[in-house]
Design a protein around this motif. Structure first.
Motif, PDB file in Angstrom:
ATOM      1  N   SER A  86       0.825  -1.209   0.000  1.00 53.52           N
ATOM      2  CA  SER A  86       0.000   0.000   0.000  1.00 53.52           C
ATOM      3  C   SER A  86       0.860   1.259   0.000  1.00 53.52           C
ATOM      4  N   ARG A  87       0.276   2.340  -0.478  1.00 54.27           N
ATOM      5  CA  ARG A  87       0.984   3.615  -0.462  1.00 54.27           C
ATOM      6  C   ARG A  87       1.042   4.162   0.960  1.00 54.27           C
ATOM      7  N   LEU A  88       1.961   5.103   1.196  1.00 53.65           N
ATOM      8  CA  LEU A  88       2.047   5.786   2.478  1.00 53.65           C
ATOM      9  C   LEU A  88       0.907   6.793   2.574  1.00 53.65           C
ATOM     10  N   GLU A  89       0.151   6.756   3.645  1.00 55.63           N
ATOM     11  CA  GLU A  89      -0.943   7.700   3.855  1.00 55.63           C
ATOM     12  C   GLU A  89      -0.531   8.688   4.931  1.00 55.63           C
ATOM     13  N   PHE A  90      -0.219   9.902   4.505  1.00 50.68           N
ATOM     14  CA  PHE A  90       0.273  10.971   5.373  1.00 50.68           C
ATOM     15  C   PHE A  90      -0.789  12.057   5.333  1.00 50.68           C
ATOM     16  N   SER A  91      -1.460  12.318   6.456  1.00 50.26           N
ATOM     17  CA  SER A  91      -2.654  13.170   6.385  1.00 50.26           C
ATOM     18  C   SER A  91      -2.791  14.078   7.599  1.00 50.26           C
ATOM     19  N   THR A  92      -3.631  15.103   7.426  1.00 51.81           N
ATOM     20  CA  THR A  92      -4.002  16.002   8.513  1.00 51.81           C
ATOM     21  C   THR A  92      -5.347  16.630   8.173  1.00 51.81           C
ATOM     22  N   PHE A  93      -6.075  17.097   9.184  1.00 51.40           N
ATOM     23  CA  PHE A  93      -7.325  17.817   8.915  1.00 51.40           C
ATOM     24  C   PHE A  93      -6.973  19.262   8.628  1.00 51.40           C
ATOM     25  N   ASP A  94      -7.499  19.779   7.515  1.00 51.55           N
ATOM     26  CA  ASP A  94      -7.204  21.153   7.131  1.00 51.55           C
ATOM     27  C   ASP A  94      -8.474  21.982   7.138  1.00 51.55           C
ATOM     28  N   HIS A 102      -4.341  14.862   2.276  1.00 49.93           N
ATOM     29  CA  HIS A 102      -3.136  14.055   2.303  1.00 49.93           C
ATOM     30  C   HIS A 102      -1.922  14.901   1.955  1.00 49.93           C
ATOM     31  N   LEU A 103      -0.812  14.538   2.554  1.00 58.17           N
ATOM     32  CA  LEU A 103       0.447  15.243   2.387  1.00 58.17           C
ATOM     33  C   LEU A 103       1.456  14.333   1.718  1.00 58.17           C
ATOM     34  N   GLU A 104       2.541  14.928   1.267  1.00 62.21           N
ATOM     35  CA  GLU A 104       3.666  14.167   0.772  1.00 62.21           C
ATOM     36  C   GLU A 104       4.948  14.902   1.139  1.00 62.21           C
ATOM     37  N   THR A 111       4.465  18.921   1.960  1.00 64.24           N
ATOM     38  CA  THR A 111       3.565  19.749   1.175  1.00 64.24           C
ATOM     39  C   THR A 111       2.281  18.973   0.915  1.00 64.24           C
ATOM     40  N   GLN A 112       1.236  19.669   0.482  1.00 63.74           N
ATOM     41  CA  GLN A 112      -0.016  18.991   0.186  1.00 63.74           C
ATOM     42  C   GLN A 112       0.118  18.160  -1.090  1.00 63.74           C
ATOM     43  N   LEU A 157     -11.156  19.475  -4.850  1.00 67.00           N
ATOM     44  CA  LEU A 157      -9.864  19.364  -5.516  1.00 67.00           C
ATOM     45  C   LEU A 157      -8.813  20.067  -4.675  1.00 67.00           C
ATOM     46  N   SER A 158      -7.759  19.361  -4.400  1.00 67.46           N
ATOM     47  CA  SER A 158      -6.645  19.936  -3.652  1.00 67.46           C
ATOM     48  C   SER A 158      -5.423  19.906  -4.561  1.00 67.46           C
ATOM     49  N   CYS A 159      -4.934  21.081  -4.934  1.00 67.41           N
ATOM     50  CA  CYS A 159      -3.742  21.128  -5.789  1.00 67.41           C
ATOM     51  C   CYS A 159      -3.094  22.497  -5.712  1.00 67.41           C
TER      52      CYS A 159
END
Length: 359
Positions: A86-94, A102-104, A111-112, A157-159
């Motif tokens: 599975s991919r790494l799930e790096f997250s926070t509530f914004d 999700h972050l990376e 960064t987002q 959309l988050s970008c």
């Protein structure tokens, strides 16, 4: 001609003990037994991918900006998994986006992620679909179908602004006639982000491979082909339907530090980062210890790999190496240097090891 360590084919390729994804280390021990190309490049490569991308080590590798071989295709472990992992799930509530994002990590900076987020209207549950410039409309359509998100839902959309052009083009191909509002950026206040890992059997087999190959590099009097190693060879090279039982048969968490037991005070972290490998032979038992990314800030988990039980073993031998990264980045093709460490203590006056995974 030498036989491959894991199958009946002729061994032709040389194997590094630490996966190349963590960099190349000057003076690093190598596996003295060759592998056939199929085992090295396919079967065992799947294990290396999971260790270097899907587990905590993958997160630290990205955080520290560790690069593998230049000719390998770059994979973003926050966007997709590797080799069945599975991919790494790096997250926070914004609060600006109003939902979990999700972050990376890009070049050591958090960064987002660029992602499409579907939020269930009734439950408020968010479903995340990472986007990249190589994502096709069909791939996105398939990913959404597999999630089976219950309607109705909000689409968000988050970008970043520089990604907006190709993202909108992708979404128009996916949903003709779509109307876009301005994509929301994060508030730049990251509160208690979390990273989630899903460790598969292949991950643990990858850890076992590192330990086994290091042991063979240090104690060449013990042939990896010997029958007492048949169990660990099978565990490393074969998939199974009993992952939890098999993992715990061969791997445990070591509950006392490796570096602390080194006789040389300079072995302790002081602003440096390294991988620590150790191997030992003691009456009735061969085993190895694997600690990836030991740093001053992060005393990462230590895995003990049980390699062989044999009553005829009566000697006691130990070996250990530190794979330390250079402070100032690469020196030519080398990311760091491997050097022997004073012998670890192998007495029993320490907390017992614990199973690697829970049922």
């Amino acid at each position: 001609m030498a036989k491959c360590l894991y199958c009946a084919a002729v061994g032709e390729t040389e194997e590094h003990v630490i996966p190349a994804a963590f960099g190349e280390f000057r003076s690093a021990p190598k596996l003295p037994i060759p592998l056939c190309p199929k085992c090295n490049n396919e079967r065992l490569n799947h294990l290396d991918q999971q260790v270097s991308r899907c587990g905590p080590e993958g997160f630290m590798r990205e955080s520290y900006g560790i690069k593998g071989r230049a000719h390998k295709t770059k994979v973003n472990p926050f966007a997709r998994g590797s080799a069945g992992g599975s991919r790494l799930e790096f997250s926070t509530f914004d609060r600006e986006v109003g939902v979990e994002v999700h972050l990376e990590v890009v070049d050591g900076v958090v960064t987002q992620m660029c992602e499409l987020i579907l939020v269930e209207t009734s439950m408020g549950r968010a479903h995340h679909f990472p986007l990249s410039e190589t994502t096709t409309a069909d791939e996105l359509r398939g990913a959404i179908a597999r999630k089976n998100v219950p309607a109705p839902y909000d689409v968000r959309l988050s970008c970043h602004p520089h990604e907006q052009e190709w993202v909108e083009k992708l979404l128009r191909e996916h949903s003709p006639g779509i109307v876009f509002s301005e994509p929301k950026l994060m508030s730049h206040i990251i509160k208690t982000p979390e990273v989630k890992f899903q460790l598969s059997e292949r991950y643990f087999r990858g850890i076992a491979k590192i330990g086994f190959h290091y042991f063979l590099s240090q104690f060449q009097a013990y042939s990896g082909h010997h029958s007492m190693f048949s169990g660990i060879r099978s565990f490393i090279s074969e998939d199974t339907n009993e992952p939890v039982r098999r993992v715990n048969d061969f791997i445990q968490h070591r509950n006392h530090p490796l570096v602390y037991q080194m006789l040389n005070d300079e072995a302790r972290p002081d602003g440096w980062k390294a991988h620590i490998l150790a191997a030992e032979v003691k009456p009735g038992l061969c085993q190895a210890h694997v600690q990836i990314f030991l740093t001053q800030e992060n005393p990462n988990l230590i895995y003990t790999v049980k390699l062989a039980h044999d009553r005829s073993l009566v000697e006691q031998e130990v070996a250990a190496h530190a794979y330390r990264y250079f402070h100032d980045g690469k020196q030519g093709s080398f990311s760091g240097e491997a050097s022997p460490l004073p012998a670890i203590r192998v007495d029993q006056a320490f907390p017992p090891a614990t199973p690697a995974v829970s049922a």
